[in-house]
Structure formats: C-alpha cells, structure tokens
Design an enzyme around this catalytic site. Structure first.
Site, short mmCIF file in Angstrom:
data_model
loop_
_atom_site.label_atom_id
_atom_site.label_comp_id
_atom_site.label_asym_id
_atom_site.label_seq_id
_atom_site.Cartn_x
_atom_site.Cartn_y
_atom_site.Cartn_z
N GLU A 59 -5.82 39.72 20.22
CA GLU A 59 -6.23 40.85 21.06
C GLU A 59 -7.66 40.69 21.54
O GLU A 59 -7.99 41.00 22.68
CB GLU A 59 -6.07 42.18 20.31
CG GLU A 59 -4.64 42.67 20.24
CD GLU A 59 -4.04 42.98 21.61
OE1 GLU A 59 -4.80 43.19 22.57
OE2 GLU A 59 -2.81 42.96 21.71
N CYS B 136 6.00 44.39 36.77
CA CYS B 136 5.21 45.30 37.60
C CYS B 136 3.86 44.65 37.91
O CYS B 136 2.81 45.12 37.50
CB CYS B 136 5.03 46.64 36.89
SG CYS B 136 4.45 47.94 38.01
N CYS C 263 10.72 45.14 41.48
CA CYS C 263 11.35 46.43 41.15
C CYS C 263 12.85 46.29 40.91
O CYS C 263 13.41 47.01 40.09
CB CYS C 263 11.08 47.44 42.26
SG CYS C 263 9.32 47.77 42.48
N CYS D 241 13.48 45.79 37.37
CA CYS D 241 12.74 46.67 36.44
C CYS D 241 13.66 47.72 35.81
O CYS D 241 14.38 48.43 36.53
CB CYS D 241 11.61 47.37 37.20
SG CYS D 241 10.64 48.46 36.15
N CYS E 96 10.90 55.61 38.68
CA CYS E 96 9.54 55.25 39.09
C CYS E 96 9.18 55.92 40.42
O CYS E 96 9.81 55.65 41.44
CB CYS E 96 9.44 53.73 39.19
SG CYS E 96 7.86 53.20 39.87
S1 SF4 Z 1 10.05 50.09 39.55
FE1 SF4 Z 1 7.99 50.95 39.34
S2 SF4 Z 1 7.36 50.36 37.28
FE2 SF4 Z 1 9.11 49.06 37.85
S3 SF4 Z 1 8.20 47.20 38.76
FE3 SF4 Z 1 8.62 48.63 40.44
S4 SF4 Z 1 6.71 49.76 40.69
FE4 SF4 Z 1 6.61 48.79 38.70
#
Ligand code: SF4
Length: 346
Positions: free
Chosen positions: A25, A180, A187, A190, A196
């Site tokens: 870290e 992201c 997205c 994701c 989102c």
């Molecule tokens: S959906 Fe939202 S959180 Fe997911 S990668 Fe796209 S912008 Fe980022």
C-alpha cells in the site's frame, strides 16, 4: 463475485499478511502497479517481517527504494516499524487508532491495510474508487473539494458489506483500475452498469471533473561533478525536506541569464572548493511538484579547498564504481549514469 473472477494475481494478494499488505500500500501511493511489483519482491525478500525492517539500516532501505520516489514513504516505514517493535508488536495490529497514529498512516492507508488484512469494516477512497463512485452516483464538481470528499467517504462507508470488507474495498479499486478507467470506461463489461448514473446519462467523459492543475514554473540548475584523482565528491542531503538523507552531486540554481559556468563558480565558492570547469556532462529534465527543472551537470577538476562542513551532514569522495552504493534521487542517478567516461580525474 466480480473481484474473485477478475482480480489480478498480484504478489501482495498471495496471503493476508498485514506486513506485506502495508508495504504494498505504501509503495502503491502515487506509483503504478507494474512499477511497484519488482520493488515489492526485492523489499519483502530483504526484510521478511516487520521486525527485520525495524532493525534495518536507513541507508540500505533508501537504496532499495531508489527510483520509486517520494522517499519520505521509506523513512516513515522504517520509523513506524521501529515504533511498533518498541511497543511489543511483530506486525501491524488490528487497532485503528494505534495504527492511524503511526508515521505515514493517513486515513486511506490505515483503512486499506486493516480491511485487507483483518476485514476491519473501514472504507477506502483513492484515485480509482473515487472515479468509480463519482460516476456511479453522478457526483458533479471537483472530487477533491471538501464537500465532495465528505460525500465520497460517506458513500464508501455506506456501501461496505457486513463481512469481507477487504475484498469489497479491493474490488472497488480493481474495478476502477481495470474497467472504469479514466478515459473510455468499459461500461459494457461493468457489473454496475444498470445502476450507474454516469452510464445511464451518457456522461462518463464529464465525470469526474478534472481538478485544475497548477501552472508549471521552469527552473534551470547546475550540478557540479567534482573529481579529485579517481574519486568524485558526493554530499548527503539534510535529514528533513525533499530527498532527505539521499546523496547527490552538489547543485544549485542558475540566476537569470547566468551561464552554467558562472553558476558553477558561485556554487563552488559557497562549497569552499576551487576547481576548473572541464566539460558539460549532460543536460536532463525532470519535474518536482510544480517545477519543471533543467539540470546541467558540469565536470569540475578539483584544485584545492575543503568542503564547508556546515553545509551538509556528510560527504564522501567515492570512486565511480562505488556510486551504486549510495542512494540518489532519480535525476541525480541519471546524472551519475551519464558520467561513464565523461569524467577523468587530473
Ligand atoms: S458503468 Fe459506470 S461504473 Fe461501470 S465502468 Fe461505466 S462509468 Fe464506470
């Protein structure tokens, strides 16, 4: 689930050893994962436990750290290890207040280490999770301003599950790092895309808002590489301030319109040494905070004089082959590497 399937197999994730997580870290602050990996391996092979680190020599720790930058991190590691050893601990204890009071432990580092090592229910917020949360909740404005920081920490805390806080915190950071991303977030891959705000509103490019970066100031400096026979003068920086305790070739600023030779002559006078300018070794550029620095190294042949001992805590006349034994800042190491055959003593 996403984290278990997609997380990168990083060396500090092999187990939940608080000491190894702490080292990783600290190294990862302001530094890319790919850069950190070889440093991490070398460090934990040399100092396998907190107690071994607590007994380490600072000179050697700084040498291992050389090239990672932000050397205060290394000195704070050493101080914190010593304090824990003196208090009877052999690793980072699961005690938020105690750990937070140690050198180098801010809110993020404390929470990251304790959640990953012990599943302590503590939130984290760093660059990747900040970007992710801003987009997920549609947070406008600069994420660094106080109101947004409060809101983001609060959200990171609200989202924490009852169990497995460590895996959850890492998944936020990993999702930010791998999916992201700052530009062109993926997205479609994701797991949060249906919830989102930025994705639903098509505002991924606007969120988060970028902070205004400070204007850069240009500086010109000269470094004097003073040789006497087959040796070269190195000085040690003071124990506080930038690059504390590291070694270097003496250097100083050029005044407006001043030639490198004149700046070197001024610097030599301050040092208490007389010398003759031989050659220009190299000119290199580097940045420190808001300064963009052009550093020119000049080879100076020593004539006479004794270094003013009030200027630096230590100095040494060393052979070129011994320069690797001294921890130098990145620009000074580049200058040392440029010496090669450029310097021949009288
Ligand atoms: S959906 Fe939202 S959180 Fe997911 S990668 Fe796209 S912008 Fe980022």
């Amino acid at each position: 689930m996403w984290f278990e399937l997609r997380a990168r197999p990083l060396p500090w994730r092999e187990n939940r050893d608080a000491y190894r997580i702490w080292i990783s870290e600290v190294m990862l602050q302001q530094t890319q994962v790919a850069t950190v990996i070889p440093y991490f391996h070398r460090f934990v092979e040399r100092y396998r436990s907190l107690l071994e680190l607590a007994d380490a020599d600072e000179h050697e720790v700084l040498q291992l750290w050389e090239g990672l930058g932000y050397y205060r991190r290394a000195r704070d590691l050493l101080k914190a290890a010593g304090q824990l050893r003196d208090a009877g601990f052999d690793t980072i204890p699961n005690d938020e207040d105690l750990v937070r009071a140690l050198p180098g432990f801010g809110r993020y580092t404390t929470n990251a280490v304790l959640s990953q090592a012990y599943d302590a229910r503590l939130p984290i917020l760093e660059a990747n999770s900040t970007r992710l949360l801003c987009r997920l909740f549609g947070i406008d404005g600069d994420p660094k301003i106080t109101a947004n920081q409060r809101r983001l920490w609060h959200l990171a805390e609200l989202l924490l599950p009852r169990n497995k806080s460590g895996a959850f915190n890492q998944s936020l950071m990993e999702l930010g790092a791998l999916v992201c991303k700052p530009t062109a977030p993926a997205c479609s891959e994701c797991p949060l895309k249906r919830r989102c705000v930025a994705c639903l509103q098509g505002r991924q490019a606007e969120i988060p808002q970028h902070s205004k970066s400070a204007a850069m100031t240009k500086l010109s400096e000269v470094a004097v590489v003073i040789t006497n026979g087959d040796r070269v003068l190195l000085v040690q920086r003071p124990p506080i301030g930038r690059w504390a305790n590291l070694w270097e070739f003496p250097h100083g600023p050029n005044s407006d319109g001043e030639t490198h030779e004149l700046a070197a002559a001024r610097l030599l006078e301050v040092l208490g040494i007389r010398g003759a300018v031989e050659t220009e070794i190299t000119t290199l550029r580097h940045s420190v905070t808001r300064y963009r620095i052009t550093l020119t190294g000049l080879h100076i042949a020593y004539l006479n004089g004794t270094l003013d001992s009030t200027l630096y805590p230590n100095h040494a006349w060393v052979q070129l082959a011994e320069l690797t034994n001294y921890p130098l800042s990145a620009p000074q190491r580049r200058l040392a590497e440029a010496l090669g055959g450029a310097c021949h003593g009288p």
